[in-house]
Scaffold this motif. Structure first.
Motif, PDB file in Angstrom:
ATOM      1  N   LEU A   9     -10.547  -8.912   7.840  1.00 32.29           N
ATOM      2  CA  LEU A   9     -11.762  -8.206   7.280  1.00 32.29           C
ATOM      3  C   LEU A   9     -12.914  -8.782   7.357  1.00 32.29           C
ATOM      4  N   ILE A  10     -14.247  -7.841   7.376  1.00 30.66           N
ATOM      5  CA  ILE A  10     -15.530  -8.565   7.256  1.00 30.66           C
ATOM      6  C   ILE A  10     -15.624  -8.173   5.838  1.00 30.66           C
ATOM      7  N   ALA A  11     -16.459  -9.215   5.165  1.00 29.53           N
ATOM      8  CA  ALA A  11     -16.699  -9.460   3.816  1.00 29.53           C
ATOM      9  C   ALA A  11     -18.324  -9.805   3.707  1.00 29.53           C
ATOM     10  N   ARG A  12     -18.989  -8.633   3.041  1.00 32.13           N
ATOM     11  CA  ARG A  12     -20.450  -9.092   2.674  1.00 32.13           C
ATOM     12  C   ARG A  12     -20.516  -9.466   1.348  1.00 32.13           C
ATOM     13  N   ARG A  13     -20.936 -10.411   0.935  1.00 34.68           N
ATOM     14  CA  ARG A  13     -21.075 -10.915  -0.446  1.00 34.68           C
ATOM     15  C   ARG A  13     -22.172 -10.349  -1.172  1.00 34.68           C
ATOM     16  N   ILE A  14     -21.975  -9.365  -2.288  1.00 37.08           N
ATOM     17  CA  ILE A  14     -23.260  -8.904  -2.980  1.00 37.08           C
ATOM     18  C   ILE A  14     -23.452  -9.217  -4.223  1.00 37.08           C
ATOM     19  N   GLY A  15     -22.782 -10.336  -4.781  1.00 36.82           N
ATOM     20  CA  GLY A  15     -23.021 -10.864  -6.205  1.00 36.82           C
ATOM     21  C   GLY A  15     -21.881 -11.599  -6.642  1.00 36.82           C
ATOM     22  N   GLU A  16     -21.914 -11.602  -7.983  1.00 35.13           N
ATOM     23  CA  GLU A  16     -20.779 -12.237  -8.740  1.00 35.13           C
ATOM     24  C   GLU A  16     -20.911 -11.703 -10.147  1.00 35.13           C
ATOM     25  N   VAL A  17     -19.536 -11.676 -10.767  1.00 39.03           N
ATOM     26  CA  VAL A  17     -19.343 -11.320 -12.182  1.00 39.03           C
ATOM     27  C   VAL A  17     -18.449 -12.211 -12.836  1.00 39.03           C
ATOM     28  N   ARG A  18     -18.879 -12.152 -14.114  1.00 43.58           N
ATOM     29  CA  ARG A  18     -18.213 -13.430 -15.056  1.00 43.58           C
ATOM     30  C   ARG A  18     -17.094 -12.734 -15.824  1.00 43.58           C
ATOM     31  N   ARG A  19     -16.017 -13.498 -16.318  1.00 38.57           N
ATOM     32  CA  ARG A  19     -15.145 -12.774 -17.172  1.00 38.57           C
ATOM     33  C   ARG A  19     -15.527 -13.537 -18.342  1.00 38.57           C
TER      34      ARG A  19
END
Length: 170
Positions: A9-19
């Motif tokens: 798959l192609i993945a484009r990173r758009i950010g991050e989140v925290r738990r």
């Protein structure tokens, strides 16, 4: 919302989140604020089963990592319901940062054990690899990616989110 395994798959990173572990100010005033992960055993835990699998909360502190096995007083399979229960003062729950950003900003929830929060988790747009990407898929990704990235940045909690923040529009 995850670390991605190797794939075609192609993945484009758009950010991050925290738990993030959160509780209402009223709950913390009544029961106290946990200082160490082991203190969670002394609190009413609201387990959102999607993030607290096997009743185990994994944490980190700098390079040290560990886990605490919890006995939740309430188990819910819906994140919104777990957040609502925490806002109502029923206990401490774990949530993704973008889901509780407004409640923290408005003072309805307070992050706890922030120094033990696990590392952020990346957010990607994922689509199949193809010699030619369909124009409608390319248009969607080009449209959605910058907007989702901006929104994730707007909803990101600061590392210490104790005091309510003012909104940019206020």
């Amino acid at each position: 919302i995850s670390h991605l395994p190797d794939s075609t798959l192609i993945a484009r990173r758009i950010g991050e989140v925290r738990r993030v572990l959160v509780a209402s100010p009223a709950y913390l005033a009544m029961r106290g604020t946990p200082a160490e992960p082991a203190d969670l055993k002394l609190h009413s835990m609201i387990a959102f089963t999607g993030l607290l699998q096997n009743r185990e909360w994994r944490f980190s502190h700098g390079t040290a990592k560990g886990s605490v096995l919890l006995s939740p007083s309430l188990e819910i399979n819906d994140a919104v319901a777990a957040i609502a229960a925490a806002e109502a003062g029923d206990g401490i729950t774990i949530s993704l940062s973008y889901m509780i950003a407004e409640a923290v900003e408005r003072g309805r929830l307070v992050p706890v054990l922030e120094t033990h929060t696990p590392p952020p988790v990346p957010v990607h747009l994922v689509y199949p690899q193809s010699p030619m990407v369909a124009p409608k898929l390319r248009a969607f990704i080009d449209f959605a990616a910058p907007r989702m990235k901006q929104r994730l940045e707007e909803l990101a909690l600061p590392k210490t989110a104790r005091a309510p923040r003012k909104r940019a529009t206020e």
